[in-house]
Design an enzyme around this catalytic site. Sequence first.
Site, PDB file in Angstrom:
ATOM      1  N   ASP A   1      37.693  37.725  42.648  1.00 49.61           N
ATOM      2  CA  ASP A   1      37.631  36.363  43.183  1.00 49.61           C
ATOM      3  C   ASP A   1      37.856  36.475  44.681  1.00 49.61           C
ATOM      4  O   ASP A   1      38.227  37.541  45.191  1.00 49.61           O
ATOM      5  CB  ASP A   1      38.736  35.500  42.543  1.00 49.61           C
ATOM      6  CG  ASP A   1      38.790  34.094  43.123  1.00 49.61           C
ATOM      7  OD1 ASP A   1      37.735  33.442  43.192  1.00 49.61           O
ATOM      8  OD2 ASP A   1      39.885  33.649  43.538  1.00 49.61           O
ATOM      9  N   SER A   2      37.687  35.342  45.377  1.00 54.37           N
ATOM     10  CA  SER A   2      37.948  35.335  46.814  1.00 54.37           C
ATOM     11  C   SER A   2      39.438  35.456  47.129  1.00 54.37           C
ATOM     12  O   SER A   2      39.796  35.758  48.260  1.00 54.37           O
ATOM     13  CB  SER A   2      37.423  34.031  47.419  1.00 54.37           C
ATOM     14  OG  SER A   2      38.075  32.927  46.815  1.00 54.37           O
TER      15      SER A   2
ATOM     16  N   CYS B   1      35.072  33.676  39.805  1.00 51.65           N
ATOM     17  CA  CYS B   1      34.882  32.815  40.979  1.00 51.65           C
ATOM     18  C   CYS B   1      33.556  32.096  40.778  1.00 51.65           C
ATOM     19  O   CYS B   1      32.514  32.747  40.629  1.00 51.65           O
ATOM     20  CB  CYS B   1      34.836  33.698  42.231  1.00 51.65           C
ATOM     21  SG  CYS B   1      34.452  32.800  43.743  1.00 51.65           S
TER      22      CYS B   1
ATOM     23  N   GLU C   1      45.778  28.539  48.576  1.00 48.10           N
ATOM     24  CA  GLU C   1      46.119  29.883  49.053  1.00 48.10           C
ATOM     25  C   GLU C   1      47.395  29.849  49.908  1.00 48.10           C
ATOM     26  O   GLU C   1      48.106  30.834  49.981  1.00 48.10           O
ATOM     27  CB  GLU C   1      44.961  30.474  49.863  1.00 48.10           C
ATOM     28  CG  GLU C   1      43.766  30.886  49.018  1.00 48.10           C
ATOM     29  CD  GLU C   1      43.958  32.224  48.294  1.00 48.10           C
ATOM     30  OE1 GLU C   1      44.743  33.048  48.758  1.00 48.10           O
ATOM     31  OE2 GLU C   1      43.299  32.413  47.247  1.00 48.10           O
TER      32      GLU C   1
ATOM     33  N   CYS D   1      35.924  25.385  40.079  1.00 50.19           N
ATOM     34  CA  CYS D   1      36.395  26.432  40.997  1.00 50.19           C
ATOM     35  C   CYS D   1      37.657  26.986  40.366  1.00 50.19           C
ATOM     36  O   CYS D   1      38.520  26.213  39.919  1.00 50.19           O
ATOM     37  CB  CYS D   1      36.686  25.830  42.370  1.00 50.19           C
ATOM     38  SG  CYS D   1      37.607  26.936  43.486  1.00 50.19           S
TER      39      CYS D   1
ATOM     40  N   HIS E   1      40.239  28.272  41.549  1.00 49.81           N
ATOM     41  CA  HIS E   1      41.514  27.948  42.197  1.00 49.81           C
ATOM     42  C   HIS E   1      42.086  26.627  41.656  1.00 49.81           C
ATOM     43  O   HIS E   1      43.297  26.422  41.682  1.00 49.81           O
ATOM     44  CB  HIS E   1      41.325  27.793  43.714  1.00 49.81           C
ATOM     45  CG  HIS E   1      41.324  29.076  44.483  1.00 49.81           C
ATOM     46  ND1 HIS E   1      40.248  29.934  44.475  1.00 49.81           N
ATOM     47  CD2 HIS E   1      42.268  29.648  45.283  1.00 49.81           C
ATOM     48  CE1 HIS E   1      40.523  30.973  45.262  1.00 49.81           C
ATOM     49  NE2 HIS E   1      41.743  30.828  45.758  1.00 49.81           N
TER      50      HIS E   1
HETATM   51  N1  DGL Z   1      37.813  30.604  43.223  1.00 46.52           N
HETATM   52  C1  DGL Z   1      36.600  30.376  43.992  1.00 46.52           C
HETATM   53  C2  DGL Z   1      35.620  29.579  43.133  1.00 46.52           C
HETATM   54  O1  DGL Z   1      35.788  29.569  41.922  1.00 46.52           O
HETATM   55  C3  DGL Z   1      37.024  29.796  45.289  1.00 46.52           C
HETATM   56  C4  DGL Z   1      35.989  29.740  46.317  1.00 46.52           C
HETATM   57  C5  DGL Z   1      36.494  29.829  47.701  1.00 46.52           C
HETATM   58  O2  DGL Z   1      37.057  30.850  48.046  1.00 46.52           O
HETATM   59  O3  DGL Z   1      36.232  28.876  48.455  1.00 46.52           O
HETATM   60  O4  DGL Z   1      34.677  28.996  43.582  1.00 46.52           O
END
Ligand code: DGL
Length: 274
Positions: free
Chosen positions: A12-13, A75, A154, A186, A188
């Site tokens: 993931d990011s 992600c 974050e 998303c 997050h």
């Molecule tokens: N967890 C990522 C997603 O599901 C986050 C994206 C991001 O980093 O903006 O889209």
Amino acid sequence: MSTAQRPIGIFDSGIGGLTVTATIRQALPKERLLYFGDSAHVPYGPRTLEEVRGFSFAITEALLMRGAKVIVIACNTASAAALRPLREHYPDVPFVGMEPAVKPAVEHTRTGVVGVIATVATFQSELYATIVERFAQGVEVLHQPCPGLVKQIEAGEFDTPKTEAMLRGWLEPLLARHIDALVLGCTHYPIVRPLIERIVGPDVRVIDPAPAIARQVQRVLHRDGIEAPANGSGDLVCYTSGDPDGFSAMMERLGMAGAPVKQAHWREGSPLLG
Ligand code: DGL
């Protein structure tokens, strides 16, 4: 080492994919998990799909080099950008990707209006357009990007007045249109689910696709005969391209304390998993 004994690679990011990882861990406690959070590049959402695709290919390659038997793109943004090209490029590697859970929302709705919250990049993708086209079936699907929300999460602002004000600004207009289902598009966003549920109230069903993703991972492992042995260790090792201490602290807040978090540096377009 046999393929069955190898880890599942997840990325993931940043910390968002940990919500998916926790669900996979619960469903498949014998599987070894190797997680990569690209904290150096978070958020992915405001970036171009092309750029996110580049990161996704490099991270996948690094996870495969470390022996990953399956890649879970935990992600939505990276899945929207790269799932199809990755499958084409690595035809022998099983991939499991995220997609907004429009189908269960449409099945649930009585008002005929459902909401989806996700990143700007996810909404711009062909994958999202295809899902709405396939599953909306006369139901009105309202799209609400949440720019800045991933950054708040974050930063550890899971339940602060600022995060609440941002969420109210996005969710109240959806409530005014009488949504009765809200898709978390998303990975997050489940981290702020308690706050979201407080805002939307008990009449709106909040849908997180993580359990469906864990079931899909289980199906893929079973299909390919690569499930971990009964004495599998089930250990989790994390890498972050950001600050390992900060990442560990976040893991602790998410109820995942104890897993080692190692530093990965990007060098010439590739993350080095030391
Ligand atoms: N967890 C990522 C997603 O599901 C986050 C994206 C991001 O980093 O903006 O889209």
